[in-house]
Design a protein around this motif. Sequence first.
Motif, mmCIF file in Angstrom:
data_model
loop_
_atom_site.group_PDB
_atom_site.id
_atom_site.type_symbol
_atom_site.label_atom_id
_atom_site.label_comp_id
_atom_site.label_asym_id
_atom_site.label_seq_id
_atom_site.Cartn_x
_atom_site.Cartn_y
_atom_site.Cartn_z
ATOM 1 N N SER A 334 0.834 -1.197 0.000
ATOM 2 C CA SER A 334 0.000 0.000 0.000
ATOM 3 C C SER A 334 0.868 1.246 0.000
ATOM 4 C CB SER A 334 -0.918 -0.002 1.236
ATOM 5 O OG SER A 334 -1.619 1.219 1.352
ATOM 6 N N PHE A 335 0.477 2.238 -0.813
ATOM 7 C CA PHE A 335 1.142 3.539 -0.858
ATOM 8 C C PHE A 335 0.099 4.618 -0.591
ATOM 9 C CE2 PHE A 335 3.357 0.753 -3.826
ATOM 10 C CZ PHE A 335 4.683 0.887 -3.432
ATOM 11 N N ALA A 336 0.445 5.574 0.248
ATOM 12 C CA ALA A 336 -0.451 6.689 0.540
ATOM 13 C C ALA A 336 0.390 7.928 0.818
ATOM 14 C CB ALA A 336 -1.349 6.380 1.738
ATOM 15 N N ASP A 337 0.074 8.999 0.125
ATOM 16 C CA ASP A 337 0.763 10.276 0.324
ATOM 17 C C ASP A 337 2.273 10.132 0.141
ATOM 18 O OD1 ASP A 337 0.853 12.987 0.819
ATOM 19 O OD2 ASP A 337 1.122 12.751 2.974
ATOM 20 N N CYS A 338 2.677 9.302 -0.808
ATOM 21 C CA CYS A 338 4.092 9.099 -1.105
ATOM 22 C C CYS A 338 4.462 9.839 -2.389
ATOM 23 C CB CYS A 338 4.416 7.619 -1.250
ATOM 24 S SG CYS A 338 4.245 6.662 0.270
ATOM 25 N N ASP A 339 5.719 10.206 -2.477
ATOM 26 C CA ASP A 339 6.236 10.821 -3.689
ATOM 27 C C ASP A 339 6.071 9.837 -4.852
ATOM 28 O OD1 ASP A 339 7.554 12.205 -5.607
ATOM 29 O OD2 ASP A 339 9.529 12.077 -4.673
ATOM 30 N N GLU A 340 5.623 10.328 -6.011
ATOM 31 C CA GLU A 340 5.413 9.440 -7.149
ATOM 32 C C GLU A 340 6.707 8.803 -7.609
ATOM 33 O OE1 GLU A 340 3.197 11.245 -10.265
ATOM 34 O OE2 GLU A 340 1.354 11.406 -9.092
ATOM 35 N N VAL A 341 7.808 9.531 -7.506
ATOM 36 C CA VAL A 341 9.103 8.939 -7.855
ATOM 37 C C VAL A 341 9.430 7.801 -6.905
ATOM 38 C CG1 VAL A 341 11.577 9.410 -8.125
ATOM 39 C CG2 VAL A 341 9.896 11.130 -8.809
ATOM 40 N N PHE A 342 9.050 7.956 -5.639
ATOM 41 C CA PHE A 342 9.275 6.902 -4.650
ATOM 42 C C PHE A 342 8.479 5.653 -5.026
ATOM 43 C CE2 PHE A 342 7.650 4.729 -0.908
ATOM 44 C CZ PHE A 342 8.808 4.432 -0.209
ATOM 45 N N VAL A 343 7.213 5.830 -5.386
ATOM 46 C CA VAL A 343 6.375 4.688 -5.764
ATOM 47 C C VAL A 343 6.934 4.015 -7.012
ATOM 48 C CG1 VAL A 343 4.052 3.977 -6.427
ATOM 49 C CG2 VAL A 343 4.354 5.762 -4.716
ATOM 50 N N MET A 344 7.314 4.803 -7.976
ATOM 51 C CA MET A 344 7.873 4.234 -9.204
ATOM 52 C C MET A 344 9.135 3.440 -8.917
ATOM 53 S SD MET A 344 7.246 7.616 -11.585
ATOM 54 C CE MET A 344 8.370 7.037 -12.837
ATOM 55 N N THR A 345 9.992 3.963 -8.048
ATOM 56 C CA THR A 345 11.240 3.278 -7.727
ATOM 57 C C THR A 345 10.976 1.942 -7.037
ATOM 58 O OG1 THR A 345 12.312 5.435 -7.460
ATOM 59 C CG2 THR A 345 13.461 3.517 -6.571
ATOM 60 N N ILE A 346 10.032 1.927 -6.108
ATOM 61 C CA ILE A 346 9.709 0.685 -5.402
ATOM 62 C C ILE A 346 9.159 -0.358 -6.375
ATOM 63 C CG2 ILE A 346 8.185 -0.362 -3.701
ATOM 64 C CD1 ILE A 346 10.386 1.104 -2.372
ATOM 65 N N LEU A 347 8.204 0.042 -7.233
ATOM 66 C CA LEU A 347 7.580 -0.913 -8.142
ATOM 67 C C LEU A 347 8.559 -1.441 -9.172
ATOM 68 C CD1 LEU A 347 4.088 0.757 -8.729
ATOM 69 C CD2 LEU A 347 4.701 -1.058 -7.136
ATOM 70 N N GLN A 348 9.554 -0.639 -9.528
ATOM 71 C CA GLN A 348 10.559 -1.082 -10.489
ATOM 72 C C GLN A 348 11.636 -1.948 -9.838
ATOM 73 O OE1 GLN A 348 11.927 2.658 -12.056
ATOM 74 N NE2 GLN A 348 10.359 2.729 -13.662
ATOM 75 N N ALA A 349 11.787 -1.841 -8.530
ATOM 76 C CA ALA A 349 12.916 -2.482 -7.860
ATOM 77 C C ALA A 349 12.570 -3.813 -7.208
ATOM 78 C CB ALA A 349 13.487 -1.541 -6.795
ATOM 79 N N ILE A 350 11.298 -4.239 -7.268
ATOM 80 C CA ILE A 350 10.930 -5.467 -6.558
ATOM 81 C C ILE A 350 10.295 -6.477 -7.503
ATOM 82 C CG2 ILE A 350 10.578 -4.246 -4.376
ATOM 83 C CD1 ILE A 350 7.532 -4.525 -4.875
ATOM 84 N N THR A 351 10.376 -7.724 -7.077
ATOM 85 C CA THR A 351 9.605 -8.816 -7.647
ATOM 86 C C THR A 351 8.828 -9.449 -6.506
ATOM 87 O OG1 THR A 351 11.237 -9.238 -9.380
ATOM 88 C CG2 THR A 351 9.703 -11.014 -8.852
ATOM 89 N N ALA A 352 7.525 -9.593 -6.680
ATOM 90 C CA ALA A 352 6.664 -10.037 -5.575
ATOM 91 C C ALA A 352 5.789 -11.191 -6.046
ATOM 92 C CB ALA A 352 5.815 -8.884 -5.060
ATOM 93 N N PRO A 353 6.250 -12.427 -5.968
ATOM 94 C CA PRO A 353 5.471 -13.561 -6.488
ATOM 95 C C PRO A 353 4.189 -13.859 -5.719
ATOM 96 C CG PRO A 353 7.446 -14.318 -5.346
ATOM 97 C CD PRO A 353 7.564 -12.833 -5.457
ATOM 98 N N ARG A 354 4.060 -13.360 -4.475
ATOM 99 C CA ARG A 354 2.866 -13.634 -3.689
ATOM 100 C C ARG A 354 1.962 -12.410 -3.550
ATOM 101 N NH1 ARG A 354 4.810 -17.483 1.390
ATOM 102 N NH2 ARG A 354 5.924 -19.025 0.147
#
Length: 506
Positions: A334-354
């Motif tokens: 979950s993301f709330a009131d986060c910097d969009e660059v922060f959200v983009m970086t997290i989504l690009q940097a992880i793999t989440a099979p579950r």
Amino acid sequence: MDRVQCSAPCTVHCPSYQPQRLHFCEESILHSNEAPTEHQRRDVQRSIGDAYQELNSIQNELFELQCAITRIQSREIALHNFIFDHSPVIAPIRRIPNEILCEIFSHCVQSGTHMNAPNPSGMALTLTLVCRKWRRVALGYPLLWRKLRLQCTPQTCLPGFCFCEPRSWLHLDRSAAAPLQIAIDAYSSATGKRLLDVLLSHSYRWADVSLNVTVDLYRELFMNRITAEIDLPILKRLSLRFMYLNNLEHPTPFLRSLTALEDLTLDMAGSRISSALLPVWSQLRHCALRTCQLEDILRVLPLLRGDASLALTSCQTTAGPRPTVRTTLVSSLSFADCDEVFVMTILQAITAPRLTKIRALDFLNTGKLVELLLPLLARSDCNLTHLCLDLPYTTLAISDLFLLLDSPHTKSLLDLELRCMAIMSTPFMEALSRRANAAPQLRALAFRGCVALDEGGLLDLHAKRKGVLRELWLTEALNMPVVSEPTRQVLSAAGVEVVYFHADPY
């Protein structure tokens, strides 16, 4: 029977009233200043005397009737008082066993107060004021007194006397061996040290703790304590909010005692997360991080367990090298009131099979968000069941959203929540009713911020997804229903429940 004793006047006991026949003088004498004759004067005088006699009789009769009415009214009041006094004797609540009454009290306290309330046990105190039985039951039920709040500051407490102590001693005594829920909102070592020492002596009963960590509390908990003084074997829920920049780089007795922790809320005020928390991450089921740095979150993500949920709030991007892709087993993000660059970086940097739940609020570029989510779902090979997004006021945003809903990784989507304006809900419902392949298993649809719905479009959506869509969640606006009562009844008869929510369902 006397007339006064007759409760219902009748022809038997109460003979009809026969007024006396009065003698009226002639009109020429009655309505003029002419002097009457002696004979006329005697007749009028006799008639006046008869009228006085009849008036006295009427007044006596009225007095007797008023006495009868007063007596009957007194009897009526006595019967009402009798019913009022004796009805509680047969009240069902008197037959409720004490065990059931304790359960009712417990639900009453849980729904009436929370740990952020000024007095978490205010409802419990209210229950003790109802009657002697309730007071006895409430005082003998330890779970009602397990919530304790500490607010010790030089402004509210004196150096020689802490006003929080009497209530705290009382709660500790009444709670017996029950697990404690403790909130420390303000602390000063000059006024509250003795109370904190006593609370720490009961640390083996701490189950739910919320701490606003000031400088004094930081020193008392993380620096000035030895291992033997702190034991937290049942602490499952912990909230730490640091009020200043800190550096918890060395293990402390408090952190080493968190062996049962499952729910952690951490507000770092922009500082780094301590490495002393390293053993904690793998045992968490729910984790909420606020104002934390990107590097710390990327370091924490691979350590969380497979069924954990992670909520990130008010986190910002910091300067640094581009992170490498890491694998995390979290099931909810979950993301709330986060910097969009922060959200983009997290989504690009992880793999989440579950990963099965995604919640991204305050990210208004729906197209960019979809471009990030599609590769994440593809490389993780996971299927979403819950999705919550902001839908800004653009038609393009609906098209971008359906790129995600048409993905094979959202075929198992069960719950969809959209934060949108009312004008955007109608074209979305129309598009969803036309596209049967988009989220075919969708059972719950939620609109936040929507003050009106196109009921025709809603009924058409239900007709196209009959038997699948089961719940419609709406935000109640100004205490007025968003869906009219006839439409709600039609949906209810077809198996779709309309629910109005205020709290966040995630």
